[in-house]
Design a protein around this motif. Structure first.
Motif, PDB file in Angstrom:
ATOM      1  N   LEU A  60       0.833  -1.202   0.000  1.00  0.00           N
ATOM      2  CA  LEU A  60       0.000   0.000   0.000  1.00  0.00           C
ATOM      3  C   LEU A  60       0.867   1.251   0.000  1.00  0.00           C
ATOM      4  N   GLN A  61       0.433   2.248  -0.761  1.00  0.00           N
ATOM      5  CA  GLN A  61       1.051   3.572  -0.690  1.00  0.00           C
ATOM      6  C   GLN A  61      -0.011   4.544  -0.182  1.00  0.00           C
ATOM      7  N   TYR A  62       0.421   5.430   0.708  1.00  0.00           N
ATOM      8  CA  TYR A  62      -0.493   6.399   1.313  1.00  0.00           C
ATOM      9  C   TYR A  62      -0.342   7.764   0.657  1.00  0.00           C
ATOM     10  N   ALA A  63      -1.303   8.639   0.939  1.00  0.00           N
ATOM     11  CA  ALA A  63      -1.323   9.965   0.319  1.00  0.00           C
ATOM     12  C   ALA A  63      -0.048  10.740   0.612  1.00  0.00           C
ATOM     13  N   SER A  64       0.559  10.509   1.762  1.00  0.00           N
ATOM     14  CA  SER A  64       1.781  11.218   2.139  1.00  0.00           C
ATOM     15  C   SER A  64       3.014  10.677   1.432  1.00  0.00           C
ATOM     16  N   GLY A  65       2.884   9.516   0.788  1.00  0.00           N
ATOM     17  CA  GLY A  65       4.035   8.829   0.213  1.00  0.00           C
ATOM     18  C   GLY A  65       4.521   7.685   1.082  1.00  0.00           C
ATOM     19  N   ALA A  66       3.966   7.546   2.300  1.00  0.00           N
ATOM     20  CA  ALA A  66       4.330   6.445   3.191  1.00  0.00           C
ATOM     21  C   ALA A  66       3.903   5.116   2.581  1.00  0.00           C
ATOM     22  N   THR A  67       4.549   4.035   3.017  1.00  0.00           N
ATOM     23  CA  THR A  67       4.277   2.721   2.439  1.00  0.00           C
ATOM     24  C   THR A  67       4.042   1.671   3.529  1.00  0.00           C
ATOM     25  N   PHE A  68       3.322   0.629   3.131  1.00  0.00           N
ATOM     26  CA  PHE A  68       2.975  -0.473   4.034  1.00  0.00           C
ATOM     27  C   PHE A  68       3.053  -1.764   3.244  1.00  0.00           C
ATOM     28  N   SER A  69       3.810  -2.731   3.747  1.00  0.00           N
ATOM     29  CA  SER A  69       3.882  -4.041   3.109  1.00  0.00           C
ATOM     30  C   SER A  69       3.387  -5.101   4.083  1.00  0.00           C
ATOM     31  N   PHE A  70       2.524  -5.972   3.586  1.00  0.00           N
ATOM     32  CA  PHE A  70       1.882  -6.983   4.427  1.00  0.00           C
ATOM     33  C   PHE A  70       2.037  -8.357   3.797  1.00  0.00           C
ATOM     34  N   THR A  71       2.299  -9.355   4.641  1.00  0.00           N
ATOM     35  CA  THR A  71       2.380 -10.742   4.184  1.00  0.00           C
ATOM     36  C   THR A  71       1.488 -11.616   5.044  1.00  0.00           C
ATOM     37  N   MET A  72       0.628 -12.393   4.395  1.00  0.00           N
ATOM     38  CA  MET A  72      -0.143 -13.437   5.046  1.00  0.00           C
ATOM     39  C   MET A  72       0.346 -14.766   4.496  1.00  0.00           C
ATOM     40  N   VAL A  73       0.784 -15.678   5.378  1.00  0.00           N
ATOM     41  CA  VAL A  73       1.313 -16.945   4.890  1.00  0.00           C
ATOM     42  C   VAL A  73       0.915 -18.077   5.839  1.00  0.00           C
ATOM     43  N   ALA A  74       0.569 -19.223   5.256  1.00  0.00           N
ATOM     44  CA  ALA A  74       0.103 -20.365   6.035  1.00  0.00           C
ATOM     45  C   ALA A  74       1.247 -21.124   6.692  1.00  0.00           C
ATOM     46  N   TYR A  75       2.408 -21.131   6.071  1.00  0.00           N
ATOM     47  CA  TYR A  75       3.444 -22.103   6.415  1.00  0.00           C
ATOM     48  C   TYR A  75       4.380 -21.580   7.497  1.00  0.00           C
ATOM     49  N   THR A  76       3.870 -21.568   8.729  1.00  0.00           N
ATOM     50  CA  THR A  76       4.634 -21.036   9.856  1.00  0.00           C
ATOM     51  C   THR A  76       4.439 -21.911  11.088  1.00  0.00           C
ATOM     52  N   THR A  77       5.400 -21.820  11.992  1.00  0.00           N
ATOM     53  CA  THR A  77       5.271 -22.452  13.309  1.00  0.00           C
ATOM     54  C   THR A  77       4.411 -21.585  14.213  1.00  0.00           C
ATOM     55  N   LEU A  78       4.628 -20.287  14.158  1.00  0.00           N
ATOM     56  CA  LEU A  78       3.839 -19.355  14.955  1.00  0.00           C
ATOM     57  C   LEU A  78       2.377 -19.389  14.513  1.00  0.00           C
TER      58      LEU A  78
END
Length: 456
Positions: A318-336
């Motif tokens: 995601l990019q925000y109006a200010s130019g800030a950014t957000f990266s997100f990962t959803m993944v099944a293959y984890t111990t947590l």
């Protein structure tokens, strides 16, 4: 920010619609804080689950219903004859696809509503709920429980303080957990998009929401996403499993990390009857009932022979109006199992956390401090977020203050539309303009309402 809660003269009364895992998680607040709220009515189609729930929360038999329609009818009669509703507020914890009809019906009767996430499974239904809530003028809460845990509230305080400067970038990962994904998104209620919704919505809408909350009032303007169903399909099946379609008939079962026997029966044998075992049966699970469920029901199927179709891994940018950014990962293959890891980068510092604790580093002073959530986090799911949400909702109902929830129906809708836009990007293979996406959705909705009105 902590909220000062005064004890009301009379507890807020709640009707619980859907007495499964989430209904129980929210109703538990009435046991922890009996002076603040009380469960007085329920609706649940499963016989034993309904009886157990009514007994646990001391619900009078006259207000125990099999369906939400029966509760709604009884409520209408009460309003007509006494001028009073049977409860102050309703908690909607039914299957996602049912949210729109239940929320619309009870909003029309004037109930304040706490609805489990996601708000709805389609853009049209989300807009319908927004319209219903605004029309009724009720208090509305959404099950974005991450906002309400002591951990998240502490992070929010640091973000809002401005002492680290401007928030420029967030990296956030949702480690679903390998067997948790198999339980809920391969064998369970959220395995097929046509019957529920896509996994980014059903699992991670509150991840997108909490980060949008941290960036607010900055708003997302562009989104891209990639992902798919990588492993839980026929092509991923080990050769050693042969033609077996159920774990209890499979020669490879003991080597398989997704074995239903390991996930369910082995837990019951150790005396564990809560989640993920409880959803398999109506009532209290035991070896005999769980075994029967694995022999005949969806939770005993081989994960490679199921009819699931939702993503098991996905990334969102995601990019925000200010130019800030957000990266997100959803993944099944984890111990947590759902123990999110987050890094927030500011112009003058950073926050690094894992839902249990977080460190704050101030670049200007060079100091790093460790923050841990309140001990109350251990009293409920999502690090205390479940009870934190209900407690805040109850206080909002008592004081008639929507602002205590830190959000409203329009902001809830916007965060959902961001998730819908991300999924559109994944499917279309394009970068999506978030503002135009929302405008187009509202234009389509307005057009359908006008057409519907004209045809009446």
């Amino acid at each position: 920010m902590s909220i000062k809660v005064e004890t009301p003269a009379n507890p807020i009364t709640l009707a619980i619609i859907g007495c499964g895992q989430r209904g129980n998680a929210y109703a538990q607040y009435s046991i922890v804080e009996p002076s603040k709220c009380k469960v007085v009515a329920i609706a649940e189609p499963r016989i034993q689950s309904r009886a157990l729930f009514a007994n646990r929360y001391g619900v009078d038999g006259s207000l125990v219903f099999e369906t939400w329609e029966q509760l709604h009818k009884a409520s209408a009669k009460s309003i007509q004859t006494t001028g009073k509703r049977p409860a102050d507020a309703v908690i909607v914890a039914v299957q996602d696809s049912m949210h729109v009809e239940v929320v619309e019906a009870f909003a029309a009767q004037g109930y304040d509503i706490l609805c489990e996430k996601p708000m709805a499974t389609s853009i049209e239904h989300c807009l319908q709920i927004e319209a219903a809530v605004k029309r009724a003028g009720i208090i509305f809460g959404l099950g974005h429980v991450l906002r309400y845990s002591p951990y998240s509230r502490a992070v929010t305080e640091v973000v809002r303080s401005g002492k680290l400067g401007q928030l420029v970038n967030v990296q956030h990962i949702e480690p679903v957990g390998h067997w948790h994904f198999a339980h809920s998104y391969v064998r369970g209620n959220w395995s097929k998009e046509r019957e529920s919704s896509f996994s980014l919505m059903t699992k991670s809408c509150h991840d997108i929401d909490i980060v949008c909350h941290w960036f607010s009032p900055d708003t997302p303007v562009r989104v891209s996403s990639f992902g798919g169903l990588q492993h839980f399909r026929k092509s991923g099946k080990p050769l050693e499993a042969g033609d077996a379609t159920r774990c209890l008939d499979c020669a490879y079962e003991r080597q398989c990390p997704y074995s239903a026997k390991k996930i369910y029966l082995d837990r019951v044998a150790l005396g564990h009857t809560g989640w993920p075992v409880r959803p398999l049966v109506d009532g209290i699970p035991d070896i005999e009932n769980v075994t029967d469920a694995l022999v005949h029901g969806p939770y005993g199927r081989c994960v490679y022979e199921s009819d699931n179709d939702v993503c098991d891994n996905q990334v969102v940018n995601l990019q925000y109006a200010s130019g800030a950014t957000f990266s997100f990962t959803m993944v099944a293959y984890t111990t947590l199992i759902c123990e999110r890891q987050t890094r927030l980068h500011f112009t003058h510092g950073e926050i690094v956390g894992d839902m249990n604790q977080f460190t704050v580093t101030d670049f200007r002073s060079g100091l790093t401090t460790v923050h841990q959530p309140s001990p109350e986090a251990s009293t409920s799911g999502h690090g205390g977020g479940d009870l934190g949400l209900v407690g805040t909702f109850v206080e909002a109902v008592r004081t008639r203050r929507q602002d205590l929830l830190g959000t409203d129906i329009t902001e809830v809708l916007k965060s959902h539309l961001t998730v819908f836009a991300a999924e559109h990007s994944r499917k279309a293979g394009t970068v999506v303009d978030c503002v135009e996406f929302e405008n187009a959705a509202r234009r389509a909705w307005d057009g359908s309402v006008q057409n519907s009105t004209a045809s009446e």
